[in-house]
Motif scaffolding. Sequence first.
Motif, PDB file in Angstrom:
ATOM      1  N   LEU A 144       0.912  -1.268   0.067  1.00  7.63           N
ATOM      2  CA  LEU A 144      -0.178  -0.032   0.004  1.00  7.63           C
ATOM      3  C   LEU A 144       0.838   1.221   0.076  1.00  7.63           C
ATOM      4  O   LEU A 144       2.073   1.287   0.300  1.00  7.63           O
ATOM      5  N   ARG A 145       0.345   2.527  -0.236  1.00  4.72           N
ATOM      6  CA  ARG A 145       0.897   3.754  -0.119  1.00  4.72           C
ATOM      7  C   ARG A 145      -0.166   4.676   0.114  1.00  4.72           C
ATOM      8  O   ARG A 145      -1.211   4.743  -0.417  1.00  4.72           O
ATOM      9  N   ILE A 146       0.248   5.665   0.987  1.00  6.37           N
ATOM     10  CA  ILE A 146      -0.877   6.984   1.101  1.00  6.37           C
ATOM     11  C   ILE A 146      -0.224   7.893   0.182  1.00  6.37           C
ATOM     12  O   ILE A 146       0.922   8.711   0.655  1.00  6.37           O
ATOM     13  N   PRO A 147      -0.609   8.562  -0.873  1.00  7.16           N
ATOM     14  CA  PRO A 147      -0.240   9.301  -1.941  1.00  7.16           C
ATOM     15  C   PRO A 147      -0.266  10.718  -1.187  1.00  7.16           C
ATOM     16  O   PRO A 147      -1.338  11.163  -1.039  1.00  7.16           O
ATOM     17  N   GLN A 148       0.677  11.397  -1.223  1.00  4.56           N
ATOM     18  CA  GLN A 148       0.290  12.853  -1.191  1.00  4.56           C
ATOM     19  C   GLN A 148      -0.081  13.738  -2.549  1.00  4.56           C
ATOM     20  O   GLN A 148       0.147  13.560  -3.508  1.00  4.56           O
ATOM     21  N   LEU A 149      -0.815  14.892  -2.140  1.00  3.87           N
ATOM     22  CA  LEU A 149      -1.273  15.388  -3.135  1.00  3.87           C
ATOM     23  C   LEU A 149       0.025  16.262  -3.921  1.00  3.87           C
ATOM     24  O   LEU A 149       0.638  17.132  -2.973  1.00  3.87           O
ATOM     25  N   ALA A 150       0.043  16.449  -5.077  1.00  2.00           N
ATOM     26  CA  ALA A 150       1.193  17.018  -5.847  1.00  2.00           C
ATOM     27  C   ALA A 150       1.107  18.626  -5.341  1.00  2.00           C
ATOM     28  O   ALA A 150      -0.044  19.124  -5.237  1.00  2.00           O
ATOM     29  N   ILE A 151       2.421  19.159  -5.368  1.00  2.00           N
ATOM     30  CA  ILE A 151       2.659  20.555  -5.051  1.00  2.00           C
ATOM     31  C   ILE A 151       1.703  21.436  -6.005  1.00  2.00           C
ATOM     32  O   ILE A 151       1.221  22.543  -5.563  1.00  2.00           O
ATOM     33  N   HIS A 152       1.736  20.920  -7.257  1.00  2.00           N
ATOM     34  CA  HIS A 152       0.788  21.741  -8.193  1.00  2.00           C
ATOM     35  C   HIS A 152      -0.372  21.951  -8.003  1.00  2.00           C
ATOM     36  O   HIS A 152      -1.071  22.791  -8.344  1.00  2.00           O
ATOM     37  N   LEU A 153      -1.123  21.049  -7.106  1.00  2.00           N
ATOM     38  CA  LEU A 153      -2.527  20.968  -6.715  1.00  2.00           C
ATOM     39  C   LEU A 153      -2.623  21.659  -5.398  1.00  2.00           C
ATOM     40  O   LEU A 153      -3.956  21.714  -4.922  1.00  2.00           O
ATOM     41  N   ASP A 154      -1.615  22.009  -4.616  1.00  2.00           N
ATOM     42  CA  ASP A 154      -1.674  22.703  -3.423  1.00  2.00           C
ATOM     43  C   ASP A 154      -0.466  23.392  -2.974  1.00  2.00           C
ATOM     44  O   ASP A 154       0.539  22.958  -2.457  1.00  2.00           O
ATOM     45  N   ARG A 155      -0.375  24.818  -3.699  1.00  2.00           N
ATOM     46  CA  ARG A 155       0.831  25.398  -3.580  1.00  2.00           C
ATOM     47  C   ARG A 155       1.086  25.763  -2.394  1.00  2.00           C
ATOM     48  O   ARG A 155       2.395  26.470  -1.867  1.00  2.00           O
ATOM     49  N   ASP A 156       0.223  25.743  -1.225  1.00  2.00           N
ATOM     50  CA  ASP A 156       0.827  26.074   0.070  1.00  2.00           C
ATOM     51  C   ASP A 156       0.860  25.130   1.033  1.00  2.00           C
ATOM     52  O   ASP A 156       1.250  24.963   2.176  1.00  2.00           O
ATOM     53  N   ASN A 158       3.697  23.369   1.609  1.00  2.00           N
ATOM     54  CA  ASN A 158       5.131  23.507   2.357  1.00  2.00           C
ATOM     55  C   ASN A 158       4.759  24.423   3.467  1.00  2.00           C
ATOM     56  O   ASN A 158       5.986  24.749   4.207  1.00  2.00           O
ATOM     57  N   ALA A 159       3.990  25.537   3.276  1.00  2.00           N
ATOM     58  CA  ALA A 159       3.596  26.301   4.565  1.00  2.00           C
ATOM     59  C   ALA A 159       2.859  25.636   5.699  1.00  2.00           C
ATOM     60  O   ALA A 159       3.026  26.316   6.509  1.00  2.00           O
ATOM     61  N   GLY A 160       2.293  24.773   5.247  1.00  2.00           N
ATOM     62  CA  GLY A 160       1.705  23.881   6.604  1.00  2.00           C
ATOM     63  C   GLY A 160       0.892  22.755   6.008  1.00  2.00           C
ATOM     64  O   GLY A 160      -0.260  23.268   5.367  1.00  2.00           O
ATOM     65  N   LEU A 161       1.176  21.533   6.329  1.00  2.00           N
ATOM     66  CA  LEU A 161       0.327  20.271   5.762  1.00  2.00           C
ATOM     67  C   LEU A 161      -0.501  19.817   6.895  1.00  2.00           C
ATOM     68  O   LEU A 161      -0.135  19.667   8.046  1.00  2.00           O
ATOM     69  N   THR A 162      -1.875  20.035   6.490  1.00  2.70           N
ATOM     70  CA  THR A 162      -2.921  19.519   7.441  1.00  2.70           C
ATOM     71  C   THR A 162      -3.494  18.398   6.725  1.00  2.70           C
ATOM     72  O   THR A 162      -4.037  18.277   5.653  1.00  2.70           O
ATOM     73  N   LEU A 163      -3.586  17.283   7.660  1.00  4.17           N
ATOM     74  CA  LEU A 163      -4.103  15.839   7.100  1.00  4.17           C
ATOM     75  C   LEU A 163      -5.239  15.488   7.787  1.00  4.17           C
ATOM     76  O   LEU A 163      -5.405  15.687   8.868  1.00  4.17           O
ATOM     77  N   ASP A 164      -6.421  15.380   7.087  1.00  8.25           N
ATOM     78  CA  ASP A 164      -7.979  14.972   7.790  1.00  8.25           C
ATOM     79  C   ASP A 164      -7.682  13.420   7.915  1.00  8.25           C
ATOM     80  O   ASP A 164      -7.192  12.767   6.875  1.00  8.25           O
ATOM     81  N   ARG A 165      -7.921  13.007   9.246  1.00  6.39           N
ATOM     82  CA  ARG A 165      -7.534  11.353   9.261  1.00  6.39           C
ATOM     83  C   ARG A 165      -8.357  10.716   8.524  1.00  6.39           C
ATOM     84  O   ARG A 165      -8.171   9.435   8.482  1.00  6.39           O
ATOM     85  N   GLN A 166      -9.745  11.158   8.224  1.00  3.40           N
ATOM     86  CA  GLN A 166     -10.610  10.327   7.551  1.00  3.40           C
ATOM     87  C   GLN A 166     -10.399  10.379   6.104  1.00  3.40           C
ATOM     88  O   GLN A 166     -10.445   9.314   5.458  1.00  3.40           O
ATOM     89  N   ARG A 167     -10.217  11.483   5.408  1.00  3.71           N
ATOM     90  CA  ARG A 167     -10.070  11.869   4.089  1.00  3.71           C
ATOM     91  C   ARG A 167      -8.923  11.537   3.438  1.00  3.71           C
ATOM     92  O   ARG A 167      -8.889  11.121   2.249  1.00  3.71           O
ATOM     93  N   HIS A 168      -7.800  11.652   4.262  1.00  2.43           N
ATOM     94  CA  HIS A 168      -6.374  11.796   3.597  1.00  2.43           C
ATOM     95  C   HIS A 168      -5.643  10.758   3.861  1.00  2.43           C
ATOM     96  O   HIS A 168      -4.393  10.760   3.575  1.00  2.43           O
ATOM     97  N   THR A 169      -5.915   9.620   4.828  1.00  2.00           N
ATOM     98  CA  THR A 169      -5.002   8.936   4.915  1.00  2.00           C
ATOM     99  C   THR A 169      -5.250   7.304   4.700  1.00  2.00           C
ATOM    100  O   THR A 169      -4.557   6.398   4.797  1.00  2.00           O
ATOM    101  N   ALA A 170      -6.280   7.307   3.630  1.00  2.00           N
ATOM    102  CA  ALA A 170      -6.719   5.912   3.248  1.00  2.00           C
ATOM    103  C   ALA A 170      -5.579   5.674   1.943  1.00  2.00           C
ATOM    104  O   ALA A 170      -5.611   6.274   1.045  1.00  2.00           O
ATOM    105  N   PRO A 171      -4.910   4.645   2.259  1.00  2.00           N
ATOM    106  CA  PRO A 171      -3.753   4.159   1.161  1.00  2.00           C
ATOM    107  C   PRO A 171      -4.436   3.236   0.138  1.00  2.00           C
ATOM    108  O   PRO A 171      -5.485   2.934   0.051  1.00  2.00           O
ATOM    109  N   VAL A 172      -3.754   3.609  -0.978  1.00  2.00           N
ATOM    110  CA  VAL A 172      -4.131   2.897  -2.223  1.00  2.00           C
ATOM    111  C   VAL A 172      -3.219   1.610  -2.304  1.00  2.00           C
ATOM    112  O   VAL A 172      -2.124   1.553  -1.878  1.00  2.00           O
ATOM    113  N   PHE A 173      -3.840   0.652  -3.002  1.00  2.00           N
ATOM    114  CA  PHE A 173      -3.332  -0.717  -3.045  1.00  2.00           C
ATOM    115  C   PHE A 173      -3.703  -1.254  -4.634  1.00  2.00           C
ATOM    116  O   PHE A 173      -3.229  -2.510  -4.878  1.00  2.00           O
TER     117      PHE A 173
END
Length: 447
Positions: A144-156, A158-173
């Motif tokens: 599995l892998r939990i892919p991060q959103l590309a910098i092109h789709l979230d320009r901010d 590097n200023a502060g990453l906030t992960l929603d524990r329900q929506r952003h942590t589901a790994p792909v397989f």
Amino acid sequence: MAPAPDYIDDLSRYITASPSSYHAAAEAARILDAAGFTRLDEAQEWTSTVGSRYIVRDGAIIAWVQPAAAGPTTPFRILGAHTDSPGFKLKPRPTIGSHGWLQAGVEVYGGPLLNSWLDRELELAGRLVTRDGREHLVRTGPFLRIPQLAIHLDRDANAGLTLDRQRHTAPVFGVGDRSQADLVGHLAGLAGLRGEDVAGYDVLTADTAAPTRFGIDGDLFAAGRMDNLTSVFAGLTALVATAASVANTADDAAPTPGGAPGAAAHISVLAAFDHEELGSESRSGASGPLLDDVLTRIGATLGASAAHRLQAYASSWCLSADAGHSVHPNYSEKHDGANQPIAGGGPLLKINANQRYATDAHGAALWAATCEAAGVAYQEFVSNNTVPCGSTIGPLTATRLGIRTVDVGVPLLSMHSARELAHTGDLVALASAVTAFFAGATAATSR
């Protein structure tokens, strides 16, 4: 003690073989079996525990070395640690996904440093329980892998990453139609089972990157789950050495010169609990009855009454060995100004005025004597007053059993990351100190 490179290689193999608490307990049992320990069944009567014994309860393991000269009031020397680490645990109905991606439904386990789990090849590991009640260990390898959103789709980002524990942590397989995928069935197949045979499971994620030595002198060590498999393995190594020493001692009960207790002056115990990262409140956790159950049964085989047991506890010691924080070179302001333990400076003596750690002055004296006997340096750790520390199994053990307890451990960077950082010298020194503790190192002020 094995030479440093050999010890680190052995530790690496143990960590690699232990992607879950259940694997950690099973691998510890394998090591103990190879060293001549005998496994006992909690459901059977224990007629004698003389020699080297152990029990496994779920993801926890307790092992001990009992000399033949032990009696009803013989005290215990306990190394307490834990087998679990922060991460993610597989939910019921775990096959989820959207937009063509297959994903695993997971729940946060403990307090992981969430961003450290992004963009890593993870595996699933744990136990499956079939309808007949039998337990089967399983691991997938990289899956599995939990892919991060590309910098092109979230320009901010590097200023502060906030992960929603329900929506952003589901790994792909994988990709495909989730109605056609069966994650539990896949795990069952790896264990030689059918999916419909699996009635329950405890399956967690683990980083699959191999433990690695690196740095200018090769003295830095990176691995997953060092909190707290480093302490478990130090205890295993020390207990195996203790068993060999007791077996080779003609007069186990003889005190060492100067009146310090020898090998038979106590029963040496490794208590590696599960669920510490959740607060330890389980049948295999330090807040549960596991350790008291085992010590009571050992005492019963020695003819100990309730009063005898309290006498034994009054002279007993517990080292609560868990990871601590090395001073971080980029965030030194997060540490106490006068107490800044460094990597390579030796294992920690962990102190907290509010008893988040159980160390007191007598414990400090014992740890000083233990490290002196082992020939290793140690350093104190205390928190910055504005950065409250976590806690360990130490206060829990002291509260439940009344056994004097001291909190120690190796200094880490990146604690609760998917991959933590230590100095090889500290890892070897902890194992040497635990070996000295089991051998009976003491201090005149410890009584």
